[in-house]
Scaffold this motif. Structure first.
Motif, PDB file in Angstrom:
ATOM      1  N   UNK A 296       5.431  -3.139   2.983  1.00 20.15           N
ATOM      2  CA  UNK A 296       5.361  -3.390   2.142  1.00 20.15           C
ATOM      3  C   UNK A 296       4.760  -4.962   1.816  1.00 20.15           C
ATOM      4  N   UNK A 297       4.623  -5.774   2.337  1.00 13.36           N
ATOM      5  CA  UNK A 297       4.604  -7.584   1.774  1.00 13.36           C
ATOM      6  C   UNK A 297       2.780  -7.410   1.412  1.00 13.36           C
ATOM      7  N   UNK A 298       1.731  -5.986   2.338  1.00 16.81           N
ATOM      8  CA  UNK A 298       0.855  -6.405   1.402  1.00 16.81           C
ATOM      9  C   UNK A 298      -0.133  -5.170   0.775  1.00 16.81           C
ATOM     10  N   UNK A 299       0.601  -3.913   0.433  1.00 17.79           N
ATOM     11  CA  UNK A 299       0.368  -3.540  -1.072  1.00 17.79           C
ATOM     12  C   UNK A 299       1.020  -3.935  -1.627  1.00 17.79           C
ATOM     13  N   UNK A 300       1.717  -3.243  -3.292  1.00 22.68           N
ATOM     14  CA  UNK A 300       2.515  -4.228  -4.537  1.00 22.68           C
ATOM     15  C   UNK A 300       4.226  -3.979  -3.757  1.00 22.68           C
ATOM     16  N   UNK A 301       4.513  -4.273  -3.144  1.00 20.43           N
ATOM     17  CA  UNK A 301       6.361  -3.708  -3.066  1.00 20.43           C
ATOM     18  C   UNK A 301       5.994  -2.483  -2.594  1.00 20.43           C
ATOM     19  N   UNK A 302       7.482  -2.122  -3.510  1.00 20.95           N
ATOM     20  CA  UNK A 302       8.380  -0.939  -2.811  1.00 20.95           C
ATOM     21  C   UNK A 302       7.779   0.389  -3.908  1.00 20.95           C
TER      22      UNK A 302
END
Ligand code: MG
Length: 399
Positions: A296-302
């Protein structure tokens, strides 16, 4: 009606004001800063040695005084993430409503920063903002994020990554893992990726002998090997019943992952170095991986994490996120999609002390958080002790 009347009608329709949002949700300020959280012991994998884990933070304050917090996790460069938010995202966020999460995501994604980084820094900064908005939404609903997302209330099994480091000799490695098993974990992961794969084979066999067949074992090469090296170790992984082989190759080598997965019964895992829905789509639909590990910290969040999780479920792949957030947010995200018969999350405890609402794991099982929000709020003492000087700033209606 003349054409000109129709054109006028269309024009006026586009000018109709949208219903005003909830005034409580108006974003008044966006603050960034970063913490350097010391590790209990130095560790190493095939790519890096670490003494601390850096947590960049964004806090988004709304008119009703609520603060939503988004975090990331990096080895270095927290000022880069903070600068993207302060200089490019915050000016467009302040004065808008925090409820429009998807609309905000698209708006920020298509800023000219898009050209600078659809993956990496710019995209991770977007993920921090998105996470803060979801934290606000859950707080406002008065429920923990997993409940807002419709997740199951069951306890969630964790697997332990806080052991098995390449920096340990074989005796210490075995002792390390048996200690974790004595503390309740039934699934553990070890690092591989040595210059000579035969050394890793030795370590893997020693670990399997020591822990017995009843414990699930995984390994992680952190992209360190080429195809022929990764292929050579496959018989050893099959011999010991390795559950998954993580990041065997360079993260962008789609074809290599496809060939490797086709050559073995061991599940190939990847995702911590993939940054977008589209990148995951190629790997999942291309049968290159059977364990999907979005972070979740590397893709665009939730918001983007959920889309990736749905893709994995639709293809029958296992979803087991990589915990660059040290599990703090993923404890809310696992067990919220249809494709997870047995939700599982990675346990790494390094930054627990940084958070006000710390995750609770007993005997290898996670208890779902009960406090409203995404469990991202920073502990004030942690901020006093570990804030990095000179990183971050505040943009606000009154600044
Ligand atoms: Mg990994």
């Amino acid at each position: 009606m003349h054409d000109t009347d129709a054109a006028q009608g269309l024009l006026s329709a586009t000018r109709v004001d949208l219903p005003p949002g909830n005034p409580d949700c108006l974003i008044e300020a966006v603050e960034t800063y970063a913490l350097a959280v010391p590790l209990a012991r130095p560790i190493a994998d095939s790519t890096a040695s670490l003494r601390s884990w850096i947590v960049p933070v964004v806090e988004i304050r709304t008119a009703d005084g609520r603060v939503g917090t988004g975090i990331s996790g990096v080895h270095l460069g927290p000022e880069l993430l903070c600068d993207v938010i302060t200089n490019y995202y915050a000016p467009t966020l302040v004065g808008t409503g925090s409820e429009d999460i998807l609309g905000t995501w698209k708006r920020l994604y298509w800023l000219p920063t898009h050209w600078l980084g659809r993956q990496g820094t710019v995209h991770m900064a977007l993920g921090m903002v998105d996470m803060a908005l979801w934290d606000l939404a859950a707080q406002r609903a008065g429920v923990p994020l997993w409940r807002l997302l419709g997740g199951t209330a069951d306890v969630i099994e964790t697997y332990n990554t806080d052991g098995g480091w390449l920096s340990l000799g074989i005796d210490d490695l075995v002792r390390d893992l048996t200690t974790l098993i004595d503390r309740g974990w039934r699934r553990v992961k070890i690092k591989v990726g040595s210059p000579d794969w035969r050394e890793d084979a030795q370590r893997i066999r020693a670990v399997r002998r020591a822990i017995g067949d009843g414990i699930t074992l995984m390994c992680d090469a952190n992209q360190r090997w080429d195809f022929s090296t990764a292929r050579q170790i496959l018989p050893v992984l099959e011999e010991v019943g390795m559950d998954w082989f993580e990041e065997p190759l360079h993260a962008d080598d789609l074809e290599g992952h496809q060939r490797l997965q086709a050559a073995t019964t061991v599940d190939i895992a990847a995702g911590e170095s993939l940054y977008s829905y589209h990148a995951f789509s190629s790997f999942i639909a291309g049968d290159a991986i059977r364990v999907v590990q979005p972070d979740v910290t590397r893709v665009g969040g939730v918001t983007e994490w959920q889309q990736i999780a749905s893709q994995a479920g639709g293809r029958g792949a296992r979803l087991v996120p990589h915990a660059g957030d040290m599990m703090q947010v993923h404890q809310h995200l696992v067990g919220t999609t249809l494709g997870e018969p047995e939700p599982l999350v990675e346990f790494i405890p390094w930054t627990q002390q940084a958070f006000r609402d710390r995750s609770v794991v007993r005997d290898g099982y996670l208890e779902r958080p009960q406090q409203p929000g995404a469990s991202t709020a920073i502990d004030p003492k942690a901020r006093r002790d570990w804030q990095i000087r000179g990183v971050g700033s505040t943009v606000g209606l009154r600044s």
